[in-house]
Design a protein around this motif. Structure first.
Motif, short mmCIF file in Angstrom:
data_model
loop_
_atom_site.label_atom_id
_atom_site.label_comp_id
_atom_site.label_asym_id
_atom_site.label_seq_id
_atom_site.Cartn_x
_atom_site.Cartn_y
_atom_site.Cartn_z
N ASP A 138 -1.61 -5.08 -10.28
CA ASP A 138 -2.04 -3.46 -10.21
C ASP A 138 -1.32 -2.83 -11.51
O ASP A 138 -1.82 -1.70 -12.10
CB ASP A 138 -1.49 -2.81 -8.91
CG ASP A 138 -2.74 -3.27 -7.67
OD1 ASP A 138 -3.84 -3.71 -8.09
OD2 ASP A 138 -2.42 -2.91 -6.55
N LYS A 139 0.05 -3.18 -11.69
CA LYS A 139 0.70 -2.56 -12.80
C LYS A 139 -0.11 -2.94 -14.25
O LYS A 139 -0.18 -1.88 -14.80
CB LYS A 139 2.13 -3.22 -12.90
CG LYS A 139 2.86 -2.90 -11.62
CD LYS A 139 4.30 -3.23 -11.94
CE LYS A 139 4.45 -4.52 -12.00
NZ LYS A 139 4.23 -5.46 -10.93
N ASN A 154 -3.80 -3.99 -4.32
CA ASN A 154 -2.93 -3.49 -3.03
C ASN A 154 -3.50 -2.24 -2.60
O ASN A 154 -3.42 -1.37 -3.31
CB ASN A 154 -1.41 -3.59 -3.16
CG ASN A 154 -0.72 -3.12 -2.09
OD1 ASN A 154 -1.21 -2.71 -1.15
ND2 ASN A 154 0.67 -3.51 -2.45
N PRO A 155 -4.05 -2.10 -1.36
CA PRO A 155 -4.61 -0.65 -0.98
C PRO A 155 -3.34 0.34 -1.02
O PRO A 155 -3.90 1.53 -1.18
CB PRO A 155 -5.02 -1.05 0.46
CG PRO A 155 -5.08 -2.56 0.39
CD PRO A 155 -4.26 -3.05 -0.33
N ASN A 164 -1.74 1.07 -3.45
CA ASN A 164 -1.73 1.64 -4.77
C ASN A 164 -2.84 2.25 -5.03
O ASN A 164 -3.01 2.78 -6.13
CB ASN A 164 -1.39 0.29 -5.50
CG ASN A 164 -0.10 -0.33 -5.57
OD1 ASN A 164 0.92 0.31 -5.25
ND2 ASN A 164 -0.14 -1.45 -5.91
N ASP A 165 -3.86 2.37 -4.08
CA ASP A 165 -5.12 3.11 -4.42
C ASP A 165 -5.02 4.39 -5.03
O ASP A 165 -5.63 5.00 -6.04
CB ASP A 165 -5.88 3.04 -3.13
CG ASP A 165 -7.33 3.47 -3.45
OD1 ASP A 165 -8.36 2.70 -4.37
OD2 ASP A 165 -7.67 4.61 -2.75
N TRP A 166 -3.92 5.24 -4.62
CA TRP A 166 -3.79 6.59 -4.88
C TRP A 166 -3.28 6.89 -6.54
O TRP A 166 -3.58 8.06 -7.12
CB TRP A 166 -2.72 7.31 -4.00
CG TRP A 166 -1.23 6.80 -4.20
CD1 TRP A 166 -0.79 5.67 -3.78
CD2 TRP A 166 -0.51 7.19 -5.40
NE1 TRP A 166 0.36 5.49 -4.28
CE2 TRP A 166 0.73 6.19 -5.05
CE3 TRP A 166 -0.23 8.45 -6.09
CZ2 TRP A 166 1.97 6.42 -5.87
CZ3 TRP A 166 1.06 8.54 -6.82
CH2 TRP A 166 2.16 7.40 -6.70
N MET A 167 -3.25 5.79 -7.05
CA MET A 167 -2.75 5.82 -8.28
C MET A 167 -3.85 5.55 -9.34
O MET A 167 -4.05 5.83 -10.58
CB MET A 167 -1.53 4.97 -8.85
CG MET A 167 -0.15 5.41 -8.24
SD MET A 167 1.33 4.24 -8.91
CE MET A 167 0.77 2.52 -8.22
N ASN A 173 -11.74 -0.87 -4.83
CA ASN A 173 -10.54 -1.36 -4.12
C ASN A 173 -11.24 -2.44 -3.05
O ASN A 173 -11.90 -2.25 -2.24
CB ASN A 173 -10.19 -0.18 -3.23
CG ASN A 173 -9.07 -0.63 -2.24
OD1 ASN A 173 -9.06 -1.46 -1.67
ND2 ASN A 173 -7.95 0.35 -2.01
N THR A 174 -10.99 -3.75 -3.64
CA THR A 174 -11.97 -4.98 -2.92
C THR A 174 -11.58 -4.84 -1.21
O THR A 174 -12.46 -4.89 -0.55
CB THR A 174 -11.34 -6.18 -3.49
OG1 THR A 174 -11.58 -6.32 -4.67
CG2 THR A 174 -12.27 -7.34 -2.65
N PRO A 175 -10.40 -4.56 -1.00
CA PRO A 175 -10.14 -4.67 0.54
C PRO A 175 -11.06 -3.70 1.46
O PRO A 175 -11.63 -3.48 2.47
CB PRO A 175 -8.62 -4.40 0.79
CG PRO A 175 -8.11 -4.99 -0.49
CD PRO A 175 -9.11 -4.79 -1.42
N GLN A 176 -10.97 -2.45 0.56
CA GLN A 176 -11.56 -1.23 1.10
C GLN A 176 -13.25 -1.28 1.14
O GLN A 176 -13.80 -1.06 2.18
CB GLN A 176 -11.34 0.08 0.25
CG GLN A 176 -11.93 1.35 0.92
CD GLN A 176 -11.32 2.29 -0.15
OE1 GLN A 176 -11.97 2.68 -1.17
NE2 GLN A 176 -10.72 3.32 0.42
#
Length: 244
Positions: A75-76, A100-101, A103-106, A118-121
């Motif tokens: 994600d970084k 990583n869900p 980290n979605d807010w960034m 967001n693959t998990p979402q």
């Protein structure tokens, strides 16, 4: 369309394969040269290097790209690449993969991300869409969290059955864009009559989702009637008490 994909793992390679099939120009950037041989991609161009380095992105001529897709498993890296693409090269459209869900807010415009995937979402939404009937399911978030595409399957006891699209007062900032009926998509008009089992697709603001949920709830019609009846009963009881 020229698309630069950072990360040539399974996700990045799959995206590239689909885009190549649609005759887009694809450049893949990856740190590992060995991925070129095992990718099986024909027609794509390659650049081996660290996409977090400005020099690598300059070699990729990112300022000529229409879209930059950050599809690595880190994600970084995806955030840094999106930010550099937007701020240093003025890329018109950036897509960032969220691993990583948490980290979605960034993944928003502050980090140069136009669309966060967001693959998990997304998988959760697809599972819910398959089993949830009578509730709003968010399928995709658009414009860095401002709007979304949501789906609603009309229950067979819904109060909206038999209503025309034009007769329903949809919440503000919500637009019905498609109806899926008997596996066939329909472009909705004001005269289309809703039926049980219809899948309704909306583009809506996040804030308006609750309004849609309240309107389309299969119990909302009954709840309003029951509520109105209860209110009248309460009023009658009050009147009786007063007369007594």
């Amino acid at each position: 369309m020229k698309v630069v994909i950072v990360g040539a793992g399974s996700v990045g390679s799959s995206i590239a394969r689909e885009l190549l099939a649609h005759h887009h120009q694809i450049l893949l950037i990856d740190l590992k040269p060995e991925v070129i041989g095992r990718s099986g991609l024909r027609g794509a161009r390659w650049l081996v290097g660290d996409a977090c380095e400005l020099s690598t992105l300059q070699d990729a001529k990112l300022d000529d790209a229409d879209v930059v897709v950050s599809a690595t498993g880190d994600d970084k890296v995806n955030l840094v690449v999106s930010l550099l693409a937007k701020t240093e090269f003025g890329v018109g459209r950036t897509v960032g993969r969220v691993n990583n869900p948490k980290n979605d807010w960034m993944f928003n415009d502050s980090w140069g991300v136009d669309v966060a995937v967001n693959t998990p979402q997304l998988m959760t939404a697809l599972v819910e869409e398959a089993v949830e009937i009578g509730d709003i399911v968010r399928l995709l978030t658009l414009q860095t969290g401002v709007a979304s595409i949501v789906e609603f399957t009309v229950p067979h006891d819904s109060h909206v059955i038999g209503s025309t699209v034009g007769a329903i007062e949809w919440p503000e900032d919500s637009t019905l864009v498609a109806i899926l009926r008997d596996q066939a998509p329909i472009t909705p008009t004001r005269d289309d009559v809703l039926d049980g089992g219809d899948e309704l697709f909306f583009v809506t603001t996040i804030a308006a989702e609750d309004g849609l949920r309240a309107l389309l709830s299969k119990n909302s019609g009954a709840g309003e009637d029951a509520g109105g009846h209860a209110a009248e009963t309460d009023q009658a009881a009050d009147d009786d008490g007063f007369d007594g």
